[in-house]
Design a protein around this motif. Structure first.
Motif, PDB file in Angstrom:
ATOM      1  N   LEU A 244      -4.207  -2.676  -9.212  1.00 38.38           N
ATOM      2  CA  LEU A 244      -4.254  -1.467  -8.394  1.00 38.38           C
ATOM      3  C   LEU A 244      -5.591  -1.445  -7.670  1.00 38.38           C
ATOM      4  O   LEU A 244      -6.616  -1.841  -8.226  1.00 38.38           O
ATOM      5  CB  LEU A 244      -4.157  -0.199  -9.260  1.00 38.38           C
ATOM      6  CG  LEU A 244      -2.897   0.015 -10.087  1.00 38.38           C
ATOM      7  CD1 LEU A 244      -3.080   1.240 -10.995  1.00 38.38           C
ATOM      8  CD2 LEU A 244      -1.690   0.209  -9.190  1.00 38.38           C
ATOM      9  N   TYR A 245      -5.552  -0.967  -6.414  1.00 42.49           N
ATOM     10  CA  TYR A 245      -6.789  -0.804  -5.642  1.00 42.49           C
ATOM     11  C   TYR A 245      -6.661   0.489  -4.866  1.00 42.49           C
ATOM     12  O   TYR A 245      -5.760   0.628  -4.038  1.00 42.49           O
ATOM     13  CB  TYR A 245      -7.007  -1.980  -4.696  1.00 42.49           C
ATOM     14  CG  TYR A 245      -8.454  -2.429  -4.631  1.00 42.49           C
ATOM     15  CD1 TYR A 245      -9.468  -1.520  -4.314  1.00 42.49           C
ATOM     16  CD2 TYR A 245      -8.813  -3.741  -4.896  1.00 42.49           C
ATOM     17  CE1 TYR A 245     -10.798  -1.924  -4.269  1.00 42.49           C
ATOM     18  CE2 TYR A 245     -10.135  -4.158  -4.855  1.00 42.49           C
ATOM     19  CZ  TYR A 245     -11.129  -3.245  -4.546  1.00 42.49           C
ATOM     20  OH  TYR A 245     -12.437  -3.647  -4.511  1.00 42.49           O
ATOM     21  N   PHE A 246      -7.539   1.461  -5.128  1.00 42.78           N
ATOM     22  CA  PHE A 246      -7.442   2.778  -4.525  1.00 42.78           C
ATOM     23  C   PHE A 246      -8.366   2.932  -3.315  1.00 42.78           C
ATOM     24  O   PHE A 246      -9.448   2.343  -3.263  1.00 42.78           O
ATOM     25  CB  PHE A 246      -7.776   3.852  -5.566  1.00 42.78           C
ATOM     26  CG  PHE A 246      -6.621   4.174  -6.473  1.00 42.78           C
ATOM     27  CD1 PHE A 246      -5.833   5.291  -6.251  1.00 42.78           C
ATOM     28  CD2 PHE A 246      -6.301   3.338  -7.528  1.00 42.78           C
ATOM     29  CE1 PHE A 246      -4.749   5.572  -7.061  1.00 42.78           C
ATOM     30  CE2 PHE A 246      -5.218   3.603  -8.354  1.00 42.78           C
ATOM     31  CZ  PHE A 246      -4.445   4.735  -8.117  1.00 42.78           C
TER      32      PHE A 246
ATOM     33  N   SER B  86     -11.414   0.368  -7.121  1.00 43.15           N
ATOM     34  CA  SER B  86     -11.372   1.490  -6.179  1.00 43.15           C
ATOM     35  C   SER B  86     -12.511   1.435  -5.171  1.00 43.15           C
ATOM     36  O   SER B  86     -13.625   0.996  -5.492  1.00 43.15           O
ATOM     37  CB  SER B  86     -11.447   2.817  -6.946  1.00 43.15           C
ATOM     38  OG  SER B  86     -11.428   3.906  -6.043  1.00 43.15           O
TER      39      SER B  86
ATOM     40  N   TRP C 127      -8.702  10.527  -8.399  1.00 42.31           N
ATOM     41  CA  TRP C 127      -7.825   9.368  -8.221  1.00 42.31           C
ATOM     42  C   TRP C 127      -7.574   8.666  -9.550  1.00 42.31           C
ATOM     43  O   TRP C 127      -6.527   8.043  -9.737  1.00 42.31           O
ATOM     44  CB  TRP C 127      -8.441   8.378  -7.231  1.00 42.31           C
ATOM     45  CG  TRP C 127      -9.715   7.745  -7.691  1.00 42.31           C
ATOM     46  CD1 TRP C 127     -10.993   8.210  -7.512  1.00 42.31           C
ATOM     47  CD2 TRP C 127      -9.856   6.526  -8.432  1.00 42.31           C
ATOM     48  NE1 TRP C 127     -11.903   7.374  -8.078  1.00 42.31           N
ATOM     49  CE2 TRP C 127     -11.237   6.321  -8.645  1.00 42.31           C
ATOM     50  CE3 TRP C 127      -8.953   5.587  -8.922  1.00 42.31           C
ATOM     51  CZ2 TRP C 127     -11.738   5.225  -9.340  1.00 42.31           C
ATOM     52  CZ3 TRP C 127      -9.441   4.482  -9.623  1.00 42.31           C
ATOM     53  CH2 TRP C 127     -10.812   4.314  -9.816  1.00 42.31           C
TER      54      TRP C 127
ATOM     55  N   SER D  17       0.855  -1.183   0.000  1.00 46.91           N
ATOM     56  CA  SER D  17       0.000   0.000   0.000  1.00 46.91           C
ATOM     57  C   SER D  17       0.891   1.232   0.000  1.00 46.91           C
ATOM     58  O   SER D  17       1.779   1.359   0.843  1.00 46.91           O
ATOM     59  CB  SER D  17      -0.909   0.012   1.228  1.00 46.91           C
ATOM     60  OG  SER D  17      -1.759  -1.120   1.235  1.00 46.91           O
TER      61      SER D  17
ATOM     62  N   ILE E  81      -7.766  -2.488 -12.380  1.00 49.56           N
ATOM     63  CA  ILE E  81      -7.835  -1.332 -11.489  1.00 49.56           C
ATOM     64  C   ILE E  81      -9.199  -1.330 -10.810  1.00 49.56           C
ATOM     65  O   ILE E  81     -10.241  -1.355 -11.486  1.00 49.56           O
ATOM     66  CB  ILE E  81      -7.646   0.004 -12.238  1.00 49.56           C
ATOM     67  CG1 ILE E  81      -6.319   0.021 -13.010  1.00 49.56           C
ATOM     68  CG2 ILE E  81      -7.702   1.175 -11.257  1.00 49.56           C
ATOM     69  CD1 ILE E  81      -6.126   1.278 -13.854  1.00 49.56           C
TER      70      ILE E  81
ATOM     71  N   ALA F 246      -4.366   6.606 -11.420  1.00 49.87           N
ATOM     72  CA  ALA F 246      -4.603   5.223 -11.843  1.00 49.87           C
ATOM     73  C   ALA F 246      -4.261   5.034 -13.314  1.00 49.87           C
ATOM     74  O   ALA F 246      -3.575   4.074 -13.692  1.00 49.87           O
ATOM     75  CB  ALA F 246      -6.058   4.845 -11.592  1.00 49.87           C
TER      76      ALA F 246
ATOM     77  N   PHE G 274      -3.072   3.572  -2.424  1.00 43.96           N
ATOM     78  CA  PHE G 274      -3.453   2.477  -3.310  1.00 43.96           C
ATOM     79  C   PHE G 274      -2.559   1.269  -3.072  1.00 43.96           C
ATOM     80  O   PHE G 274      -1.393   1.394  -2.701  1.00 43.96           O
ATOM     81  CB  PHE G 274      -3.372   2.901  -4.784  1.00 43.96           C
ATOM     82  CG  PHE G 274      -2.018   3.382  -5.229  1.00 43.96           C
ATOM     83  CD1 PHE G 274      -1.118   2.518  -5.841  1.00 43.96           C
ATOM     84  CD2 PHE G 274      -1.640   4.707  -5.038  1.00 43.96           C
ATOM     85  CE1 PHE G 274       0.130   2.970  -6.257  1.00 43.96           C
ATOM     86  CE2 PHE G 274      -0.394   5.163  -5.454  1.00 43.96           C
ATOM     87  CZ  PHE G 274       0.493   4.299  -6.062  1.00 43.96           C
ATOM     88  N   ASN G 275      -3.147   0.107  -3.278  1.00 43.60           N
ATOM     89  CA  ASN G 275      -2.376  -1.130  -3.347  1.00 43.60           C
ATOM     90  C   ASN G 275      -1.848  -1.283  -4.763  1.00 43.60           C
ATOM     91  O   ASN G 275      -2.587  -1.069  -5.732  1.00 43.60           O
ATOM     92  CB  ASN G 275      -3.250  -2.338  -3.020  1.00 43.60           C
ATOM     93  CG  ASN G 275      -3.505  -2.510  -1.547  1.00 43.60           C
ATOM     94  OD1 ASN G 275      -2.992  -1.754  -0.722  1.00 43.60           O
ATOM     95  ND2 ASN G 275      -4.326  -3.487  -1.191  1.00 43.60           N
TER      96      ASN G 275
END
Length: 207
Positions: A150-152, A174, A134, A118, A172, A138, A159-160
């Motif tokens: 990716l994880y926001f 979120s 965001w 993260s 991606i 991304a 983000f991860n």
């Protein structure tokens, strides 16, 4: 390298250099470990070093070079730390789901390794606070780096970001509106340029 059994051997692990800017100790801090007294030490240090080295060299160093210093908010989790976090609803997925993810030193169900961390980019956190989306960050990462996930998150646009040994699908997701999946392989927005989203970004700098 064997699992550390002393302060000295743990120091040696922490001083393992992963890339130009990062050492293993950068990824071993854990609030769960610190608060609850659960050691956050890899069972298989060589595997953790290998996975995290690739993540640093391929993903984190380009971010660091382009945007200035980045901050690691959550890195490695030992199975015991992660299991405690999962069982106590501390935002940790199951151990099986985190193998080759936050648990760097265990292979996933396909027998391959990976690493997830993260990250917060202070430069972009300021842009986000001032109203930027965001999605701008991304899409920049999607267009420039070989991530595979990716994880926001709403706080600071954290983000991860995931490196994986074999998987190359650049999904991606979120928790920030619009929540859910922004892109994945097969969607019409996956293999096109998104440069209009990040025209105000600094020039991409290779490390």
């Amino acid at each position: 390298m064997r699992k550390p059994q002393s302060v000295k051997s743990l120091e040696t692990l922490g001083r393992a250099r992963l890339s130009k800017s990062f050492y293993m100790r950068d990824f071993m801090y854990s609030e769960i470990s610190n608060f609850h007294g659960i050691p956050n030490i890899p069972d298989y240090p060589d595997v953790a070093i290998k996975a995290c080295s690739s993540l640093c060299q391929e993903l984190l160093e380009p971010l660091n070079s382009t945007f200035g210093r980045i901050s690691i908010f959550s890195g490695y989790r030992s199975p015991s730390v992660n299991q405690f976090g999962n069982e106590n609803k501390l935002n940790c997925a199951s151990n099986e789901a985190n193998y080759a993810s936050h648990i760097f030193d265990y292979q996933d169900s396909t027998g391959t390794i990976g690493a997830t961390v993260s990250v917060v980019i202070p430069w972009f956190a300021d842009q986000y606070e001032n109203g930027k989306s965001w999605q701008d960050l991304a899409w920049w990462i999607h267009d420039h780096l070989p991530h595979c996930g990716l994880y926001f998150f709403p706080s600071l646009a954290a983000f991860n970001i995931t490196w994986h040994e074999t998987s190359k699908e650049k999904t991606i997701h979120s928790y920030i509106a619009p929540k859910g999946c922004l892109t994945k392989e097969g969607m019409s927005n996956y293999n096109v340029s998104h440069s209009e989203h990040y025209e105000y970004f600094p020039e991409f700098k290779k490390p």
